[in-house]
Enzyme design. Structure first.
Site, PDB file in Angstrom:
ATOM      1  N   SER A 532       0.843  -1.189   0.000  1.00  0.00           N
ATOM      2  CA  SER A 532       0.000   0.000   0.000  1.00  0.00           C
ATOM      3  C   SER A 532       0.888   1.253   0.000  1.00  0.00           C
ATOM      4  O   SER A 532       1.668   1.461  -0.927  1.00  0.00           O
ATOM      5  CB  SER A 532      -0.951  -0.042   1.195  1.00  0.00           C
ATOM      6  N   HIS A 647      -8.026  -5.153  -0.867  1.00  0.00           N
ATOM      7  CA  HIS A 647      -6.765  -4.488  -0.525  1.00  0.00           C
ATOM      8  C   HIS A 647      -5.867  -5.390   0.307  1.00  0.00           C
ATOM      9  O   HIS A 647      -4.649  -5.222   0.316  1.00  0.00           O
ATOM     10  CB  HIS A 647      -7.047  -3.183   0.219  1.00  0.00           C
TER      11      HIS A 647
END
Length: 684
Positions: A532, A647
């Protein structure tokens, strides 16, 4: 029209984009899964992820402890509960509330659990949140905890990035997609509505509306007996929010604490954690005001924590009569109990404090749950890089008990944990942890992990995956506590905000250089990994400091810093990075954008980029476009995109084991003994 030769890869499920993904996946899988070590590693990782003797962490709701659990027999998991008396047993008898695998099979949807707020104080109904293949968007369904079934005609919300919470048995506060204008530019709820059971959601009462350029708005009911109140929060960006009390006439009354401060009401207090100096108190303090007195203009605070140059607030949790404080001193955890005096926190009664538990050196302790409604119960988890978790339960004022102890998942014999400090170019001392065996035999393979953003904390923790995949095989694992995090409070985070983001990059590179200078590793045996925002960090290492690394892994990475705000939830991060549409910010964003800094002649180490088609937070195009550009310029790159996983990259333990085995196989191919003999895996 996107002025980008690889802009077509932003079409998440476009035929051309998915065909390209399929080709790159096939190349990567052929190179990595054919390695004999891959299958062995995947099996070992699946074993530890599915192990039945892991600690089942719980949250208390009334007399029950609730847990969500995945294993080999329940890959998508079961929501379950038991009483404390059962939980104390080695093999508790759990009551299964919802089997997500069975639900998915019955409905033909790969549902992934996303939590379930339970109605207080009766704990008889829940709002079950289910994600399709791990995305941030969820469906919501009301669930009866008596009949263990979904409520016919109950609260039900279609797939969206919904925020919902109970008001009472027949009402909820909700923010969701109700049509044009109901979402912000970031894709989060713009409105707060009061929705009554049995009525049309689209016609529910509008309570509050934020601006489209805001990140989101949310509302909630504080149902604490004697302190029942309703609140609204408007998040202008990631780091600034306004807090409002809804008065008896349903008017919003702003709580005049700084917009960049953490703030919330707890019983008779207003708790504030300022991010900048305020009212004579330093940034990072923890302050308690009398709530009603504060609204009336009184700014007299009880100071519950004051930071210094080495200490920072890591967290705090309430019990019925006490506050448990978690602090860090050079990333070492301390746990204290604070008790309000007879003045009740209104400025005329001092709080007392005492230690709650001793935390071993180079370990961390985290309060996993408390019971603020009925007593002073707490659950405390203590672990280190080499010592598995021990879960304690206690009632403040009495002795604690060991409830659960996780078994060791890898052979740590001969391994140690050390803390060192690197010096960044501006003179800042940057702490980092080194985990592994003695380096007397000479430099060896090292995996360096970092994040460096969004106030993230990097503290010691036990990872069976890292232990099996890296440490047990002879690698050394390093965790860097770089700026952008919160290990030293707000200033540590703010030092790498916006145009100062390179400070985080410099810190990480300084740790890498220090590892090499100490003889722990060499550049060709030093790998780096991040996900991320940590993927942005990896992109910076690739393009700014390629000479320091032998391999880099970037998972669900953020890499195109000139278009991130146009992709999915990216607009919500302008408070962290800056706004590409602002002429003042665009130069520094282009300078830190790895996608725009890749050069044809760069001598880059091999890189593995991993993402997910169903990631609706960080767009998969960041990794796709970076892989395409690197590949087009002749650089060594592997790319793998999981079709599900969101994610987090995986919807179950099988996917998680596969992804981890893929990444570690790549790292061992590049950094392990085979590399010293002249072999390595070349990207397509």
């Amino acid at each position: 029209m996107i002025d980008d030769e690889f802009g077509w890869l932003e079409d998440v499920e476009g035929a051309a984009a998915l065909a390209w993904v399929g080709e790159r996946n096939a190349e990567t899988l052929a190179a990595l899964t054919s390695d004999p070590a891959f299958a062995v590693l995947r099996g070992e990782l699946r074993e530890v992820l599915d192990a039945c003797d892991r600690i089942p962490y719980t949250v208390r709701r009334g007399r029950f402890l609730y847990n969500f659990w995945r294993d080999a027999g329940h890959p998508k998991g079961v929501w379950r509960r038991c009483a404390l008396e059962q939980y104390r047993k080695d093999l508790p008898e759990w009551e299964v509330l919802l089997d997500v695998d069975a639900l998915g099979a019955a409905e033909g949807v790969e549902w992934v659990w996303d939590g379930a707020p339970v109605r207080y104080p009766d704990y008889d109904r829940a709002l079950v949140r289910l994600s399709r293949e791990g995305s941030d968007a969820v469906v919501v369904r009301e669930f009866d905890l008596g009949s263990l079934s979904f409520v016919p005609g109950g609260f039900e919300v279609a797939e969206a990035k919904t925020r919902i919470g109970w008001i009472d048995v027949d009402h909820v506060y909700i923010g969701t997609d109700t049509g044009p204008g109901s979402l912000t530019d970031s894709g989060y709820p713009r409105t707060v509505r009061r929705w009554r059971r049995g009525t049309d959601l689209a016609e529910s009462e509008l309570v509050f509306e934020a601006e489209s350029a805001d990140v989101s708005a949310t509302g909630w009911r504080d149902a604490t007996p004697g302190f029942e109140r309703d609140f609204i929060a408007r998040y202008r960006d990631f780091w600034h929010h306004e807090l409002f009390l809804l008065d008896a006439e349903q008017r919003t009354v702003k709580v005049e604490a700084p917009d960049d401060a953490g703030k919330y009401a707890w019983k008779q207090w207003l708790i504030v954690t300022p991010r900048e100096p305020w009212l004579g108190h330093p940034a990072g303090s923890l302050l308690a005001f009398g709530f009603e007195a504060f609204l009336a203009g009184d700014r007299t605070a009880e100071v519950l924590f004051t930071p210094d140059g080495q200490t920072a607030l890591a967290g705090h949790s309430w019990t019925r009569h006490h506050l448990i404080l978690e602090t860090l001193s050079d990333v070492a955890t301390r746990i204290e109990v604070l008790t309000p005096g007879h003045g009740g926190g209104d400025g005329d009664g001092a709080w007392t404090r005492r230690p709650l538990a001793e935390v071993p050196a180079l370990s961390s302790a985290v309060v996993t749950d408390t019971d603020p409604d009925s007593g002073d119960e707490y659950f405390l988890d203590v672990a280190s890089f080499l010592q598995p978790s021990t879960l304690y339960r206690g009632d403040i004022g009495s002795d604690s008990e060991i409830l659960k102890q996780a078994p060791a998942r890898f052979d740590a014999a001969g391994m140690t944990v050390r803390q060192h400090f690197a010096t960044s170019p501006d003179g800042t001392r940057v702490p980092y942890f080194v985990v592994g065996r003695d380096t007397a035999s000479g430099p060896g393979p090292v995996l360096l992990y970092g994040y460096g953003g969004f106030r993230d904390l990097q503290t010691p923790s036990y990872s069976a995956v890292t232990g099996r995949a890296w440490l047990e095989r002879g690698g050394t694992y390093v965790v860097a506590c770089i700026r952008g995090g919160a290990e030293y409070g707000p200033a540590w985070h703010q030092a790498a905000l916006g145009a100062n983001r390179p400070r985080a990059f410099e810190d990480f590179a300084a740790v890498a250089a220090d590892l090499i200078a100490r003889g722990i590793t060499t550049p060709d045996r030093l790998g780096a990994a991040g996900a991320s925002n940590g993927g942005l960090l990896m992109g910076a290492m690739l393009t700014r400091y390629p000479e320091l690394f032998g391999a880099i892994v970037a998972k669900v990475p953020l890499l195109d810093m000139l278009r991130f705000h146009k992709l999915l939830a990216g607009a919500s991060w302008t408070g962290e990075y800056g706004d590409p549409d602002d002429a003042a910010d665009r130069p520094h964003l282009e300078a830190i954008s790895p996608y725009h800094q890749v050069a044809a002649g760069g001598a880059y180490p091999p890189v593995l980029l991993m993402t997910s088609t169903r990631d609706d937070r960080v767009h998969p195009a960041h990794a796709r476009k970076m892989a395409a550009r690197l590949r087009g310029l002749g650089h060594r790159v592997h790319f793998y995109e999981n079709t599900g996983g969101g994610h987090g990259g995986a919807t179950d333990n099988a996917q998680a084991a596969f992804n981890q085995a893929l990444a570690h196989t790549f790292l061992w191919q590049q950094l392990g003994p085979a590399r010293q003999e002249g072999g390595s895996a070349e990207g397509a």
